[in-house]
Write an enzyme that holds these catalytic residues in place. Structure first.
Site, short mmCIF file in Angstrom:
data_model
loop_
_atom_site.label_atom_id
_atom_site.label_comp_id
_atom_site.label_asym_id
_atom_site.label_seq_id
_atom_site.Cartn_x
_atom_site.Cartn_y
_atom_site.Cartn_z
CE LYS A 10 -3.83 -2.20 2.46
NZ LYS A 10 -4.74 -2.07 3.61
CE1 TYR A 50 -9.61 -2.59 -0.06
CE2 TYR A 50 -8.97 -0.81 -1.54
CZ TYR A 50 -8.63 -1.78 -0.61
OH TYR A 50 -7.33 -1.95 -0.24
CG ASN A 117 -3.26 -2.69 6.96
OD1 ASN A 117 -3.10 -2.43 5.76
ND2 ASN A 117 -4.29 -3.39 7.39
CG HIS A 120 -5.14 -6.23 -0.27
ND1 HIS A 120 -6.34 -6.39 0.37
CD2 HIS A 120 -5.22 -6.97 -1.41
CE1 HIS A 120 -7.13 -7.18 -0.36
NE2 HIS A 120 -6.47 -7.54 -1.45
CD GLU A 131 -8.65 -8.92 -3.83
OE1 GLU A 131 -7.51 -9.37 -3.60
OE2 GLU A 131 -9.46 -8.62 -2.93
#
Length: 138
Positions: A10, A50, A117, A120, A131
């Protein structure tokens, strides 16, 4: 059983120079990086990625964060790669992720933007297939 999963470093991980560390952990675990690219994700791609969260209060902040800088997208392959990478990544909240996991070692305080974080990973084979198709359309 060999399987493929999507892994994203990310924008927070890219900004902090953690791409190599994430790749090293994946390869040290014995997985193969089948495809890799660095890119700026469009809002359309992020909205599709998402889509199950659309309408939830964290959806727009999540899309804004993921659009805030470059992302490294990878197709990771290996036996049990989906669960294996999710275990390697650690709990979603970096403050409670186990030491030794990517998020436990490299994640920062949960803070106000829970999505910062570092990584992913797809949560199932169906998610991985969808995805990978979104991020690697070429």
């Amino acid at each position: 059983m060999s399987e493929r999963t999507l892994v994203l470093v990310k924008p927070d991980g890219v900004r902090r120079g953690l791409i190599g560390e994430v790749i090293s952990r994946i390869e040290t675990k014995g997985y193969t990086i089948e495809r890799l690219k660095m890119m700026e994700a469009s809002r359309q791609l992020l909205t599709e990625h998402y889509e199950e969260h659309e309408g939830k209060p964290f959806f727009e902040p999540l899309v804004d964060f993921m659009a805030s800088g470059p992302i490294v997208a990878m197709v990771v392959e290996g036996d049990g790669a989906i669960l294996g990478f999710r275990t390697l990544a650690g709990a979603t909240d970096p403050t409670t992720a186990a030491p030794g996991s990517i998020r436990g070692d490299l994640g920062r305080d949960w803070g106000t933007v829970a999505q910062q974080n570092v990584v992913h990973g797809s949560d199932s084979s169906l998610s991985a297939e969808r995805e990978i198709g979104l991020w690697f359309q070429d």
